[in-house]
Motif scaffolding. Sequence first.
Motif, PDB file in Angstrom:
ATOM      1  N   VAL A 104      29.784 -36.139  37.929  1.00  0.00           N
ATOM      2  CA  VAL A 104      28.660 -36.287  38.858  1.00  0.00           C
ATOM      3  C   VAL A 104      27.504 -35.371  38.467  1.00  0.00           C
ATOM      4  N   GLY A 105      27.809 -34.109  38.204  1.00  0.00           N
ATOM      5  CA  GLY A 105      26.754 -33.147  37.933  1.00  0.00           C
ATOM      6  C   GLY A 105      26.134 -33.265  36.563  1.00  0.00           C
ATOM      7  N   GLY A 106      26.854 -33.890  35.607  1.00  0.00           N
ATOM      8  CA  GLY A 106      26.301 -34.012  34.268  1.00  0.00           C
ATOM      9  C   GLY A 106      25.030 -34.838  34.198  1.00  0.00           C
ATOM     10  N   GLY A 107      24.830 -35.721  35.161  1.00  0.00           N
ATOM     11  CA  GLY A 107      23.637 -36.555  35.141  1.00  0.00           C
ATOM     12  C   GLY A 107      22.563 -36.154  36.129  1.00  0.00           C
ATOM     13  N   LEU A 108      22.757 -35.065  36.853  1.00  0.00           N
ATOM     14  CA  LEU A 108      21.798 -34.692  37.894  1.00  0.00           C
ATOM     15  C   LEU A 108      20.409 -34.449  37.324  1.00  0.00           C
ATOM     16  N   VAL A 109      20.326 -33.651  36.293  1.00  0.00           N
ATOM     17  CA  VAL A 109      19.036 -33.347  35.668  1.00  0.00           C
ATOM     18  C   VAL A 109      18.807 -34.241  34.456  1.00  0.00           C
ATOM     19  N   ALA A 110      19.874 -34.561  33.725  1.00  0.00           N
ATOM     20  CA  ALA A 110      19.725 -35.360  32.504  1.00  0.00           C
ATOM     21  C   ALA A 110      19.186 -36.760  32.802  1.00  0.00           C
ATOM     22  N   ARG A 111      19.550 -37.321  33.939  1.00  0.00           N
ATOM     23  CA  ARG A 111      19.044 -38.661  34.288  1.00  0.00           C
ATOM     24  C   ARG A 111      17.537 -38.620  34.532  1.00  0.00           C
ATOM     25  N   ASP A 112      17.068 -37.590  35.187  1.00  0.00           N
ATOM     26  CA  ASP A 112      15.626 -37.455  35.400  1.00  0.00           C
ATOM     27  C   ASP A 112      14.895 -37.200  34.086  1.00  0.00           C
ATOM     28  N   THR A 113      15.552 -36.497  33.166  1.00  0.00           N
ATOM     29  CA  THR A 113      14.957 -36.282  31.847  1.00  0.00           C
ATOM     30  C   THR A 113      14.876 -37.579  31.072  1.00  0.00           C
ATOM     31  N   LEU A 114      15.936 -38.381  31.138  1.00  0.00           N
ATOM     32  CA  LEU A 114      15.964 -39.637  30.389  1.00  0.00           C
ATOM     33  C   LEU A 114      14.873 -40.592  30.866  1.00  0.00           C
ATOM     34  N   TYR A 115      14.714 -40.727  32.157  1.00  0.00           N
ATOM     35  CA  TYR A 115      13.745 -41.675  32.712  1.00  0.00           C
ATOM     36  C   TYR A 115      12.389 -41.027  33.019  1.00  0.00           C
ATOM     37  N   ARG A 116      12.225 -39.759  32.655  1.00  0.00           N
ATOM     38  CA  ARG A 116      10.959 -39.053  32.818  1.00  0.00           C
ATOM     39  C   ARG A 116      10.455 -39.102  34.257  1.00  0.00           C
ATOM     40  N   VAL A 117      11.347 -38.739  35.156  1.00  0.00           N
ATOM     41  CA  VAL A 117      11.039 -38.790  36.581  1.00  0.00           C
ATOM     42  C   VAL A 117      10.383 -37.500  37.066  1.00  0.00           C
ATOM     43  N   ARG A 118      10.699 -36.391  36.427  1.00  0.00           N
ATOM     44  CA  ARG A 118      10.188 -35.111  36.924  1.00  0.00           C
ATOM     45  C   ARG A 118       8.671 -35.028  36.933  1.00  0.00           C
ATOM     46  N   PRO A 119       7.936 -35.565  35.933  1.00  0.00           N
ATOM     47  CA  PRO A 119       6.464 -35.521  36.070  1.00  0.00           C
ATOM     48  C   PRO A 119       5.961 -36.196  37.337  1.00  0.00           C
ATOM     49  N   LEU A 120       6.620 -37.287  37.754  1.00  0.00           N
ATOM     50  CA  LEU A 120       6.216 -37.954  38.996  1.00  0.00           C
ATOM     51  C   LEU A 120       6.537 -37.080  40.202  1.00  0.00           C
ATOM     52  N   MET A 121       7.681 -36.392  40.155  1.00  0.00           N
ATOM     53  CA  MET A 121       8.041 -35.517  41.273  1.00  0.00           C
ATOM     54  C   MET A 121       7.074 -34.341  41.373  1.00  0.00           C
ATOM     55  N   ARG A 277      14.601 -22.714  33.469  1.00  0.00           N
ATOM     56  CA  ARG A 277      13.711 -22.837  32.303  1.00  0.00           C
ATOM     57  C   ARG A 277      13.563 -24.285  31.868  1.00  0.00           C
ATOM     58  N   ARG A 278      14.651 -25.030  31.916  1.00  0.00           N
ATOM     59  CA  ARG A 278      14.635 -26.406  31.431  1.00  0.00           C
ATOM     60  C   ARG A 278      14.008 -27.396  32.404  1.00  0.00           C
ATOM     61  N   THR A 279      13.762 -26.982  33.632  1.00  0.00           N
ATOM     62  CA  THR A 279      13.144 -27.871  34.619  1.00  0.00           C
ATOM     63  C   THR A 279      11.709 -27.459  34.935  1.00  0.00           C
ATOM     64  N   GLN A 280      11.117 -26.621  34.120  1.00  0.00           N
ATOM     65  CA  GLN A 280       9.719 -26.263  34.310  1.00  0.00           C
ATOM     66  C   GLN A 280       8.820 -27.465  34.001  1.00  0.00           C
ATOM     67  N   PRO A 281       7.599 -27.496  34.548  1.00  0.00           N
ATOM     68  CA  PRO A 281       6.695 -28.635  34.252  1.00  0.00           C
ATOM     69  C   PRO A 281       6.432 -28.808  32.781  1.00  0.00           C
ATOM     70  N   SER A 282       6.437 -27.743  32.005  1.00  0.00           N
ATOM     71  CA  SER A 282       6.218 -27.879  30.554  1.00  0.00           C
ATOM     72  C   SER A 282       7.361 -28.595  29.868  1.00  0.00           C
ATOM     73  N   GLU A 283       8.557 -28.597  30.484  1.00  0.00           N
ATOM     74  CA  GLU A 283       9.718 -29.280  29.901  1.00  0.00           C
ATOM     75  C   GLU A 283       9.911 -30.663  30.510  1.00  0.00           C
ATOM     76  N   ALA A 284       9.031 -31.074  31.399  1.00  0.00           N
ATOM     77  CA  ALA A 284       9.242 -32.342  32.106  1.00  0.00           C
ATOM     78  C   ALA A 284       8.888 -33.546  31.241  1.00  0.00           C
ATOM     79  N   VAL A 285       8.104 -33.363  30.200  1.00  0.00           N
ATOM     80  CA  VAL A 285       7.685 -34.471  29.350  1.00  0.00           C
ATOM     81  C   VAL A 285       8.265 -34.252  27.972  1.00  0.00           C
ATOM     82  N   ILE A 286       8.940 -35.265  27.449  1.00  0.00           N
ATOM     83  CA  ILE A 286       9.517 -35.180  26.110  1.00  0.00           C
ATOM     84  C   ILE A 286       8.495 -35.701  25.085  1.00  0.00           C
TER      85      ILE A 286
END
Length: 286
Positions: A104-121, A277-286
Amino acid sequence: MPIYAPTLPPAPDLGHGHPPVLVLLRFDFARLWRQKIGRFFGFAFLMLLIWKVARIYVDHLLQTNQAFKSMQDFAKTILTQGADFQADLLNPASYLLWFLVALVGGGLVARDTLYRVRPLMYAHPVAPRDYLLAKLSFASALPFAILLPFALLPWLMSLLLAGTNGPVWVTAPLRLLPAMAISSVLMGSLAVGASSMAATPRAGIGWVLGLVLGAGTLASMIHGLTGIRAIDGLNPVMLAEAWPQLFVGVARPLVGWVPALLGTAFHIGLWTFVAARRTQPSEAVI
């Protein structure tokens, strides 16, 4: 004709609505419910819980029914007693629970990284602090919710059958609940930190399992080479199992108080820092 600038809508009032942390938590719980992951794990944990409650009833029969008096000594030799029995109520905090946390927890942040959801958040009134707190809260609440029936139902069964003389101590919840909270935060922080380093949910599962098994193997190797037992405080699985033993006063816990405190603080601090560190806005876009 002159061209006028368009009229902008009024700025939204950010004081209205639910806090961003609660909104993200509700979204993660809804996604977990839709995934239907809990069917297999729910059945496995239910069987374990039934065994725990049945054990209370068997102990009560052995103590009160004269027909089973001859089996009482035999049961004491094969079943845990005393403080070991109290700590054993939370033995699902082992590899099965760790595997569920990884799944369950393995995809909590990785899923948002894959679909680039954090910039929208982050474009909405969601701060990185809110995002991190929501993920850590969800990943920690899951194992705590699973362990809660194992601490309370056998205790209630013991009180109903034998009152204060039952096999489960009257003060058992006061000892087990803090141990559950520490173990759950340990699991949640490691899962979120590992997921933040992965690019896909499947990779996040591998990261969680790799860190758990890798840290345990490394601690076992150093322990075997040096003979220093305190190094087991780096093993997350041992830490999760040791905290109930420490709080109920087991004679020989897997990890002592000082190594458990240092190891747990190390893991929680390290993986929370990595996730932050990995969820900062600078890391939100790949």
